[in-house]
Design a protein around this motif. Sequence first.
Motif, PDB file in Angstrom:
ATOM      1  N   HIS A 225     -31.642   6.053 -30.242  1.00 13.16           N
ATOM      2  CA  HIS A 225     -31.148   7.427 -30.335  1.00 13.16           C
ATOM      3  C   HIS A 225     -30.313   7.771 -29.112  1.00 13.16           C
ATOM      4  N   ASP A 226     -30.197   6.837 -28.171  1.00  9.54           N
ATOM      5  CA  ASP A 226     -29.626   7.104 -26.853  1.00  9.54           C
ATOM      6  C   ASP A 226     -28.333   6.303 -26.663  1.00  9.54           C
ATOM      7  N   LEU A 227     -27.205   7.006 -26.674  1.00  9.38           N
ATOM      8  CA  LEU A 227     -25.930   6.317 -26.461  1.00  9.38           C
ATOM      9  C   LEU A 227     -25.864   5.652 -25.090  1.00  9.38           C
ATOM     10  N   GLY A 228     -26.557   6.213 -24.101  1.00  6.55           N
ATOM     11  CA  GLY A 228     -26.548   5.621 -22.779  1.00  6.55           C
ATOM     12  C   GLY A 228     -27.140   4.225 -22.753  1.00  6.55           C
ATOM     13  N   VAL A 229     -28.110   3.951 -23.625  1.00  2.01           N
ATOM     14  CA  VAL A 229     -28.762   2.644 -23.658  1.00  2.01           C
ATOM     15  C   VAL A 229     -27.781   1.553 -24.064  1.00  2.01           C
ATOM     16  N   ILE A 230     -26.877   1.879 -24.998  1.00  9.92           N
ATOM     17  CA  ILE A 230     -25.982   0.844 -25.502  1.00  9.92           C
ATOM     18  C   ILE A 230     -24.658   0.753 -24.731  1.00  9.92           C
ATOM     19  N   ALA A 231     -24.459   1.675 -23.778  1.00  8.11           N
ATOM     20  CA  ALA A 231     -23.164   1.735 -23.098  1.00  8.11           C
ATOM     21  C   ALA A 231     -22.791   0.421 -22.437  1.00  8.11           C
ATOM     22  N   GLY A 232     -23.791  -0.282 -21.872  1.00 11.59           N
ATOM     23  CA  GLY A 232     -23.476  -1.498 -21.138  1.00 11.59           C
ATOM     24  C   GLY A 232     -23.687  -2.779 -21.904  1.00 11.59           C
ATOM     25  N   ILE A 233     -24.134  -2.697 -23.182  1.00  7.33           N
ATOM     26  CA  ILE A 233     -24.471  -3.931 -23.890  1.00  7.33           C
ATOM     27  C   ILE A 233     -23.763  -4.080 -25.238  1.00  7.33           C
ATOM     28  N   ALA A 234     -23.410  -2.952 -25.887  1.00 10.33           N
ATOM     29  CA  ALA A 234     -22.872  -3.034 -27.251  1.00 10.33           C
ATOM     30  C   ALA A 234     -21.389  -3.379 -27.268  1.00 10.33           C
ATOM     31  N   ASP A 235     -20.982  -4.064 -28.326  1.00  9.94           N
ATOM     32  CA  ASP A 235     -19.566  -4.314 -28.611  1.00  9.94           C
ATOM     33  C   ASP A 235     -19.061  -3.330 -29.658  1.00  9.94           C
ATOM     34  N   GLN A 236     -19.890  -3.098 -30.670  1.00  7.00           N
ATOM     35  CA  GLN A 236     -19.581  -2.167 -31.759  1.00  7.00           C
ATOM     36  C   GLN A 236     -20.675  -1.118 -31.828  1.00  7.00           C
ATOM     37  N   VAL A 237     -20.325   0.069 -32.327  1.00  5.92           N
ATOM     38  CA  VAL A 237     -21.293   1.149 -32.476  1.00  5.92           C
ATOM     39  C   VAL A 237     -21.155   1.750 -33.870  1.00  5.92           C
ATOM     40  N   ALA A 238     -22.295   1.881 -34.556  1.00  3.06           N
ATOM     41  CA  ALA A 238     -22.347   2.599 -35.830  1.00  3.06           C
ATOM     42  C   ALA A 238     -23.182   3.852 -35.616  1.00  3.06           C
ATOM     43  N   VAL A 239     -22.591   5.012 -35.871  1.00  2.00           N
ATOM     44  CA  VAL A 239     -23.283   6.290 -35.690  1.00  2.00           C
ATOM     45  C   VAL A 239     -23.794   6.745 -37.052  1.00  2.00           C
ATOM     46  N   MET A 240     -25.120   6.989 -37.145  1.00  4.82           N
ATOM     47  CA  MET A 240     -25.730   7.371 -38.419  1.00  4.82           C
ATOM     48  C   MET A 240     -26.173   8.823 -38.396  1.00  4.82           C
ATOM     49  N   TYR A 241     -26.007   9.474 -39.543  1.00  2.82           N
ATOM     50  CA  TYR A 241     -26.485  10.841 -39.717  1.00  2.82           C
ATOM     51  C   TYR A 241     -26.885  11.009 -41.176  1.00  2.82           C
ATOM     52  N   ALA A 242     -28.094  11.493 -41.414  1.00  2.72           N
ATOM     53  CA  ALA A 242     -28.593  11.740 -42.776  1.00  2.72           C
ATOM     54  C   ALA A 242     -28.471  10.499 -43.653  1.00  2.72           C
ATOM     55  N   GLY A 243     -28.774   9.349 -43.059  1.00  2.00           N
ATOM     56  CA  GLY A 243     -28.786   8.113 -43.826  1.00  2.00           C
ATOM     57  C   GLY A 243     -27.430   7.485 -44.063  1.00  2.00           C
ATOM     58  N   ARG A 244     -26.367   8.064 -43.500  1.00  2.00           N
ATOM     59  CA  ARG A 244     -25.014   7.537 -43.698  1.00  2.00           C
ATOM     60  C   ARG A 244     -24.405   7.095 -42.372  1.00  2.00           C
ATOM     61  N   ILE A 245     -23.442   6.182 -42.457  1.00  2.00           N
ATOM     62  CA  ILE A 245     -22.597   5.878 -41.306  1.00  2.00           C
ATOM     63  C   ILE A 245     -21.505   6.936 -41.272  1.00  2.00           C
ATOM     64  N   VAL A 246     -21.466   7.732 -40.189  1.00  2.00           N
ATOM     65  CA  VAL A 246     -20.427   8.759 -40.095  1.00  2.00           C
ATOM     66  C   VAL A 246     -19.290   8.308 -39.180  1.00  2.00           C
TER      67      VAL A 246
END
Length: 351
Positions: A225-246
């Motif tokens: 739930h924390d964008l800060g956690v993935i800031a240094g490790i992720a290559d791609q980000v999928a943001v989900m809301y109400a069961g969908r990729i927004v």
Amino acid sequence: MTGTDGAADRAEKVEPILSIRDLVTRFETGDGTVSAVNNVSLDIRPGETLGVVGESGSGKSQLMLSVMGLLASNGRVSGSVRYRGQELVGLKPTALAAIRGSRIAMIFQDPMTSLNPYLTIERQMTEVLIQHKGMDRTAAARRSLDMLDMVRIPDARRRFKLYPHEFSGGMRQRVMIAIALLCQPDLLIADEPTTALDVTIQAQILDLMADLKREFNTAIALITHDLGVIAGIADQVAVMYAGRIVENGSIEDIFYRPGHPYTEGLLKSMPRLNGDTDADLPSIGGTPPNLNNLPKGCSFRPRCGYAEPVCEREAPALRLVNDSRSAGPHTRACHLQSHSPAAAVRLGSAS
């Protein structure tokens, strides 16, 4: 197009390890049908870290539990989940079990609910290798000790004989990572792996996962739930809301060029080291929708400061963002670009 396009094009040619298409997950409850995952499509490629981000109840965990075939008995899945071309949806339990834990592994948020409190760490680790790799107990013990050393468990040979309650929270999480990596899976799914840990241990666990990705070229799906956690490790980000990729895009696109009001809200709610420590952090007003009764049109509309009449009538499709700065495919599910250019400009410059 920018100079990163060549790298992006090459990445597109790499076959995904996991390909999810139009995945739908429903739960039948006494209060009606819960729409936990709604037409989600994603690809994860070798050596790539995908961050799946959203508030509690957004469907992040249920998405990956659907992939793993670990839903509660009242859950049902439709759509397609292909691992290296093999369809997992509807696969017989024995065939799915051969892939799960061996080729695709999962780390859960609370290791105390995943580790057996009645068995030593030695027993729990060696059984994985005996079952999935057919090793004898001696070879399995050697391999397990090597993995404990790799995840930086101090005095691993002595701790090997201990029970889970004799480890600290951070050490238990390291043990869970070691168990998940025993069979050198192609894909590691980590569900909020650092939430219950203090910030120092969080950083160590994330550094460890980055090291393992480099060493084994393991793909990682990191749920948080924390964008800060993935800031240094992720290559791609999928943001989900109400069961969908927004929104879905590179780490640069999501952090520096957010295209969806929900992503913008998440970013604004993050504390910053150079910000005013006495000021209140902005928050996203309202509450997430009831998954038993999703609103018509855009599910985020009741909380969105840019909402227009079309948002109530029509659910936005996930479309490419027309931005020459994008490091690769950048998609969002929002009417802003086509119906309100002024609002789109404001949103694009919000970061």
